[in-house]
Design a protein around this motif. Sequence first.
Motif, PDB file in Angstrom:
ATOM      1  N   SER A 113      -4.755  15.618 -12.922  1.00 41.61           N
ATOM      2  CA  SER A 113      -5.859  15.240 -13.792  1.00 41.61           C
ATOM      3  C   SER A 113      -6.258  16.365 -14.749  1.00 41.61           C
ATOM      4  O   SER A 113      -7.109  16.175 -15.610  1.00 41.61           O
ATOM      5  N   GLU A 114      -5.640  17.542 -14.616  1.00 42.11           N
ATOM      6  CA  GLU A 114      -5.960  18.655 -15.504  1.00 42.11           C
ATOM      7  C   GLU A 114      -5.285  18.478 -16.859  1.00 42.11           C
ATOM      8  O   GLU A 114      -4.261  17.804 -16.983  1.00 42.11           O
ATOM      9  N   GLU A 115      -5.858  19.102 -17.861  1.00 39.83           N
ATOM     10  CA  GLU A 115      -5.344  19.005 -19.230  1.00 39.83           C
ATOM     11  C   GLU A 115      -3.986  19.689 -19.338  1.00 39.83           C
ATOM     12  O   GLU A 115      -3.768  20.775 -18.814  1.00 39.83           O
ATOM     13  N   GLY A 116      -3.060  19.028 -19.998  1.00 44.67           N
ATOM     14  CA  GLY A 116      -1.743  19.590 -20.235  1.00 44.67           C
ATOM     15  C   GLY A 116      -0.771  19.405 -19.089  1.00 44.67           C
ATOM     16  O   GLY A 116       0.363  19.885 -19.155  1.00 44.67           O
ATOM     17  N   VAL A 117      -1.172  18.715 -18.043  1.00 43.86           N
ATOM     18  CA  VAL A 117      -0.290  18.490 -16.897  1.00 43.86           C
ATOM     19  C   VAL A 117       0.037  17.000 -16.841  1.00 43.86           C
ATOM     20  O   VAL A 117      -0.850  16.157 -16.831  1.00 43.86           O
ATOM     21  N   VAL A 118       1.315  16.700 -16.815  1.00 40.56           N
ATOM     22  CA  VAL A 118       1.770  15.321 -16.697  1.00 40.56           C
ATOM     23  C   VAL A 118       2.571  15.205 -15.407  1.00 40.56           C
ATOM     24  O   VAL A 118       3.547  15.922 -15.214  1.00 40.56           O
ATOM     25  N   CYS A 119       2.148  14.334 -14.534  1.00 42.01           N
ATOM     26  CA  CYS A 119       2.839  14.123 -13.270  1.00 42.01           C
ATOM     27  C   CYS A 119       3.566  12.789 -13.329  1.00 42.01           C
ATOM     28  O   CYS A 119       3.017  11.792 -13.775  1.00 42.01           O
ATOM     29  N   GLU A 120       4.793  12.796 -12.846  1.00 41.76           N
ATOM     30  CA  GLU A 120       5.574  11.571 -12.853  1.00 41.76           C
ATOM     31  C   GLU A 120       6.540  11.590 -11.676  1.00 41.76           C
ATOM     32  O   GLU A 120       7.167  12.606 -11.387  1.00 41.76           O
ATOM     33  N   VAL A 121       6.643  10.463 -11.011  1.00 39.43           N
ATOM     34  CA  VAL A 121       7.598  10.317  -9.922  1.00 39.43           C
ATOM     35  C   VAL A 121       8.918   9.898 -10.551  1.00 39.43           C
ATOM     36  O   VAL A 121       8.997   8.903 -11.265  1.00 39.43           O
ATOM     37  N   THR A 122       9.962  10.671 -10.288  1.00 39.62           N
ATOM     38  CA  THR A 122      11.255  10.398 -10.910  1.00 39.62           C
ATOM     39  C   THR A 122      12.278   9.829  -9.947  1.00 39.62           C
ATOM     40  O   THR A 122      13.262   9.247 -10.363  1.00 39.62           O
ATOM     41  N   SER A 167       0.829  -1.211   0.000  1.00 41.17           N
ATOM     42  CA  SER A 167       0.000   0.000   0.000  1.00 41.17           C
ATOM     43  C   SER A 167       0.861   1.258   0.000  1.00 41.17           C
ATOM     44  O   SER A 167       0.544   2.237  -0.679  1.00 41.17           O
ATOM     45  N   VAL A 168       1.949   1.230   0.758  1.00 40.88           N
ATOM     46  CA  VAL A 168       2.871   2.367   0.779  1.00 40.88           C
ATOM     47  C   VAL A 168       3.482   2.555  -0.605  1.00 40.88           C
ATOM     48  O   VAL A 168       3.547   3.677  -1.127  1.00 40.88           O
ATOM     49  N   LYS A 169       3.933   1.468  -1.209  1.00 40.70           N
ATOM     50  CA  LYS A 169       4.534   1.547  -2.545  1.00 40.70           C
ATOM     51  C   LYS A 169       3.536   2.065  -3.577  1.00 40.70           C
ATOM     52  O   LYS A 169       3.891   2.853  -4.451  1.00 40.70           O
ATOM     53  N   ASP A 170       2.286   1.606  -3.469  1.00 41.61           N
ATOM     54  CA  ASP A 170       1.255   2.074  -4.405  1.00 41.61           C
ATOM     55  C   ASP A 170       0.977   3.559  -4.217  1.00 41.61           C
ATOM     56  O   ASP A 170       0.751   4.279  -5.179  1.00 41.61           O
ATOM     57  N   ALA A 171       0.980   4.018  -2.980  1.00 43.01           N
ATOM     58  CA  ALA A 171       0.666   5.425  -2.699  1.00 43.01           C
ATOM     59  C   ALA A 171       1.733   6.369  -3.221  1.00 43.01           C
ATOM     60  O   ALA A 171       1.421   7.493  -3.627  1.00 43.01           O
ATOM     61  N   ILE A 172       2.994   5.940  -3.223  1.00 39.28           N
ATOM     62  CA  ILE A 172       4.064   6.837  -3.676  1.00 39.28           C
ATOM     63  C   ILE A 172       4.491   6.564  -5.111  1.00 39.28           C
ATOM     64  O   ILE A 172       5.437   7.166  -5.594  1.00 39.28           O
ATOM     65  N   SER A 173       3.779   5.681  -5.795  1.00 39.03           N
ATOM     66  CA  SER A 173       4.069   5.435  -7.207  1.00 39.03           C
ATOM     67  C   SER A 173       3.475   6.560  -8.056  1.00 39.03           C
ATOM     68  O   SER A 173       2.700   7.391  -7.576  1.00 39.03           O
ATOM     69  N   THR A 174       3.816   6.564  -9.320  1.00 42.30           N
ATOM     70  CA  THR A 174       3.294   7.590 -10.220  1.00 42.30           C
ATOM     71  C   THR A 174       1.772   7.546 -10.274  1.00 42.30           C
ATOM     72  O   THR A 174       1.111   8.588 -10.212  1.00 42.30           O
ATOM     73  N   ALA A 175       1.209   6.347 -10.378  1.00 48.85           N
ATOM     74  CA  ALA A 175      -0.258   6.224 -10.434  1.00 48.85           C
ATOM     75  C   ALA A 175      -0.896   6.704  -9.132  1.00 48.85           C
ATOM     76  O   ALA A 175      -1.956   7.348  -9.155  1.00 48.85           O
ATOM     77  N   GLY A 176      -0.272   6.396  -7.997  1.00 52.31           N
ATOM     78  CA  GLY A 176      -0.812   6.840  -6.711  1.00 52.31           C
ATOM     79  C   GLY A 176      -0.774   8.347  -6.565  1.00 52.31           C
ATOM     80  O   GLY A 176      -1.722   8.960  -6.063  1.00 52.31           O
ATOM     81  N   ILE A 177       0.308   8.968  -7.020  1.00 46.20           N
ATOM     82  CA  ILE A 177       0.420  10.424  -6.944  1.00 46.20           C
ATOM     83  C   ILE A 177      -0.587  11.074  -7.893  1.00 46.20           C
ATOM     84  O   ILE A 177      -1.228  12.071  -7.548  1.00 46.20           O
ATOM     85  N   ARG A 178      -0.757  10.495  -9.061  1.00 43.31           N
ATOM     86  CA  ARG A 178      -1.729  11.047 -10.012  1.00 43.31           C
ATOM     87  C   ARG A 178      -3.148  11.002  -9.463  1.00 43.31           C
ATOM     88  O   ARG A 178      -3.933  11.916  -9.693  1.00 43.31           O
ATOM     89  N   SER A 179      -3.469   9.934  -8.745  1.00 42.24           N
ATOM     90  CA  SER A 179      -4.827   9.847  -8.188  1.00 42.24           C
ATOM     91  C   SER A 179      -5.001  10.745  -6.963  1.00 42.24           C
ATOM     92  O   SER A 179      -6.108  11.157  -6.654  1.00 42.24           O
ATOM     93  N   THR A 180      -3.909  11.061  -6.269  1.00 37.99           N
ATOM     94  CA  THR A 180      -3.982  11.891  -5.072  1.00 37.99           C
ATOM     95  C   THR A 180      -3.982  13.379  -5.393  1.00 37.99           C
ATOM     96  O   THR A 180      -4.743  14.147  -4.815  1.00 37.99           O
ATOM     97  N   LEU A 181      -3.149  13.790  -6.312  1.00 38.20           N
ATOM     98  CA  LEU A 181      -2.951  15.200  -6.623  1.00 38.20           C
ATOM     99  C   LEU A 181      -3.928  15.612  -7.728  1.00 38.20           C
ATOM    100  O   LEU A 181      -3.854  15.132  -8.851  1.00 38.20           O
ATOM    101  N   ALA A 182      -4.852  16.520  -7.404  1.00 33.92           N
ATOM    102  CA  ALA A 182      -5.881  16.945  -8.362  1.00 33.92           C
ATOM    103  C   ALA A 182      -5.278  17.629  -9.580  1.00 33.92           C
ATOM    104  O   ALA A 182      -5.821  17.551 -10.677  1.00 33.92           O
ATOM    105  N   LEU A 183      -4.153  18.272  -9.411  1.00 35.67           N
ATOM    106  CA  LEU A 183      -3.492  18.964 -10.508  1.00 35.67           C
ATOM    107  C   LEU A 183      -3.135  18.003 -11.652  1.00 35.67           C
ATOM    108  O   LEU A 183      -3.178  18.381 -12.823  1.00 35.67           O
TER     109      LEU A 183
END
Length: 192
Positions: free
Chosen positions: A128-137, A110-126
């Motif tokens: 999901s906006e158009e033109g914004v790409v979030c990625e954990v590097t 669960s911790v790994k899922d929460a800090i993954s790219t998909a987890g951050i994308r689902s947590t951070l509303a920004l």
Amino acid sequence: MVFLSGRMWSGHLRTHRLNQVQLVSQNATLCNRTVAETHLMGDSSSSVQFYVAVGVLAFLYCMAALLIYLGYMHIYRDSDFGPIMDFLITVIFAFFWLVSSSAWARGLQSVKDAISTAGIRSTLALCSEEGVVCEVTDFAPMRSLNVSVVFGFLNMMIWAGNAWFAYKETRWHSQRYAAQQGAGRGPVPAAI
């Protein structure tokens, strides 16, 4: 584009209460947008606490058993109560190691899922906006946590194996052995 570093919250992951770890500080500006304070999602603290509690109780039981084995072995062997209790407690600890290791493995996932790219994308509303790409590097190191899960399952196997040796000390094993010899399976003659 928003790149998030796992190092910025890796020090806070030790609590395993992800809902207390701040992902974005209050009214931060990301991608020319103001983002409200955001926390990670999840709480794995109960599985961690159970895992640690089993480990501490197992250690205390081992110290008590060692004291009994070294100092009071004559009393242990003369009664049926000691070996039977030792066997039952060993079986219970083997079961607790299985359950707590499984719970901790799930909590770690669960911790790994929460800090993954998909987890951050689902947590951070920004994200999901158009033109914004979030990625954990950059990811927080999880090696020692993975090793702790492996050692939990190894503990379960050790306690389960020890249950066999504790069973052999009980009267249940000696009665079964005596019944087998009385049924015609007498002692094997020695080679000459």
